[in-house]
Design a protein around this motif. Structure first.
Motif, PDB file in Angstrom:
ATOM      1  N   GLY A  82       0.779  -1.231   0.000  1.00 55.05           N
ATOM      2  CA  GLY A  82       0.000   0.000   0.000  1.00 55.05           C
ATOM      3  C   GLY A  82       0.809   1.280   0.000  1.00 55.05           C
ATOM      4  O   GLY A  82       0.237   2.376  -0.038  1.00 55.05           O
ATOM      5  N   TYR A  83       2.138   1.192   0.018  1.00 55.53           N
ATOM      6  CA  TYR A  83       2.969   2.395   0.180  1.00 55.53           C
ATOM      7  C   TYR A  83       3.401   3.033  -1.134  1.00 55.53           C
ATOM      8  O   TYR A  83       3.765   4.216  -1.152  1.00 55.53           O
ATOM      9  CB  TYR A  83       4.205   2.060   1.018  1.00 55.53           C
ATOM     10  N   ALA A  84       3.421   2.306  -2.236  1.00 61.11           N
ATOM     11  CA  ALA A  84       3.878   2.884  -3.508  1.00 61.11           C
ATOM     12  C   ALA A  84       2.815   3.818  -4.082  1.00 61.11           C
ATOM     13  O   ALA A  84       1.610   3.643  -3.865  1.00 61.11           O
ATOM     14  CB  ALA A  84       4.201   1.780  -4.511  1.00 61.11           C
ATOM     15  N   SER A  85       3.287   4.804  -4.831  1.00 68.66           N
ATOM     16  CA  SER A  85       2.375   5.724  -5.513  1.00 68.66           C
ATOM     17  C   SER A  85       2.648   5.695  -7.012  1.00 68.66           C
ATOM     18  O   SER A  85       3.756   5.365  -7.451  1.00 68.66           O
ATOM     19  CB  SER A  85       2.546   7.153  -4.984  1.00 68.66           C
ATOM     20  N   LEU A  86       1.629   6.057  -7.785  1.00 68.22           N
ATOM     21  CA  LEU A  86       1.737   6.043  -9.252  1.00 68.22           C
ATOM     22  C   LEU A  86       1.116   7.305  -9.825  1.00 68.22           C
ATOM     23  O   LEU A  86       0.004   7.692  -9.449  1.00 68.22           O
ATOM     24  CB  LEU A  86       1.027   4.813  -9.824  1.00 68.22           C
ATOM     25  N   ASP A  87       1.835   7.918 -10.730  1.00 70.22           N
ATOM     26  CA  ASP A  87       1.312   9.048 -11.489  1.00 70.22           C
ATOM     27  C   ASP A  87       1.758   8.851 -12.928  1.00 70.22           C
ATOM     28  O   ASP A  87       2.882   8.402 -13.170  1.00 70.22           O
ATOM     29  CB  ASP A  87       1.846  10.371 -10.937  1.00 70.22           C
ATOM     30  N   TYR A  88       0.885   9.127 -13.887  1.00 74.02           N
ATOM     31  CA  TYR A  88       1.303   8.987 -15.287  1.00 74.02           C
ATOM     32  C   TYR A  88       0.631  10.029 -16.161  1.00 74.02           C
ATOM     33  O   TYR A  88      -0.427  10.567 -15.830  1.00 74.02           O
ATOM     34  CB  TYR A  88       1.020   7.573 -15.819  1.00 74.02           C
ATOM     35  N   GLU A  89       1.293  10.298 -17.287  1.00 71.51           N
ATOM     36  CA  GLU A  89       0.775  11.278 -18.239  1.00 71.51           C
ATOM     37  C   GLU A  89       0.992  10.766 -19.650  1.00 71.51           C
ATOM     38  O   GLU A  89       1.892   9.958 -19.907  1.00 71.51           O
ATOM     39  CB  GLU A  89       1.463  12.629 -18.055  1.00 71.51           C
TER      40      GLU A  89
END
Length: 215
Positions: A82-89
């Motif tokens: 649950g600790y990883a984060s994701l952002d994409y474009e």
């Protein structure tokens, strides 16, 4: 979703492109190995790896959008507790080696089950599809052949065996000749049924193909 049945014939295609994204992932360093493996399995190309501090790493990958929108985020969260984060474009388009996969039921293509797959994963996907279809298509009075085809080449097949009605139930004693005649007549009848019979596909058959994504 693009219908596979609308995909052009191979000889009409110059190039196929798919949308790609630039993904930024921040993950605990202890989960870095599994996260990198996940990105590689999803056809990602690493463009950056840096460390924010001793406990966190930053990754940037170019990934096909189709590999991100299904379950990438859920898998990432699961493997990082649950600790990883994701952002994409959005990051333009890239050439993709995709082909049309057709599902045939007793030799007849089912347009609603036609889909697009990566060429190098095609046979594996085809085997998975026909196995799942076999598990949800009810047995008929005739044999049902389930096939997966890539560009006209059969790459996988499963068979749903016919129901067998006991036509010899009323034969008493040892009348072997009559029993054989009845079974032969039943066999010929099933051949005719197979030629003219329509296979009823339950809703689960469509969900099993279109609602699943094999990796």
């Amino acid at each position: 979703e693009y219908m596979g049945s609308l995909f052009p014939e191979p000889q009409e295609i110059l190039k196929v492109e798919e949308p790609i994204v630039t993904a930024t992932i921040i993950t605990p360093t202890e989960c870095l190995g599994p996260v990198i493996t996940l990105c590689q399995e999803r056809r990602g190309v690493q463009t950056e790896l840096s460390y924010i501090d001793q406990e966190r790493a930053l990754l940037r990958y170019t990934l096909p959008l189709s590999e991100v929108v299904i379950d990438f985020f859920d898998t990432l969260k699961s493997m990082s507790h649950g600790y990883a984060s994701l952002d994409y474009e959005e990051s333009g388009y890239s050439e993709a080696r995709v082909v049309r996969m057709e599902i045939l039921i007793n030799g007849k293509g089912v347009d609603a089950l036609s889909t697009l797959v990566l060429r190098d994963r095609g046979e594996e996907r085809g085997r998975g599809y026909v196995q799942r279809l076999k598990s949800v298509i009810p047995r008929q009075m005739f044999e049902v052949a389930i096939q997966a085809s890539l560009d006209g080449k059969i790459v996988a097949r499963e068979t749903v065996k016919a129901l067998r009605k006991d036509v010899t139930a009323r034969c008493y004693g040892g009348d072997i000749t009559r029993r054989k005649k009845l079974l032969e007549r039943q066999k010929e009848g099933k051949k005719a049924m197979k030629r003219i019979g329509n296979v009823d596909l339950p809703q689960e058959a469509f969900v099993s193909v279109l609602g699943n994504d094999d990796r």
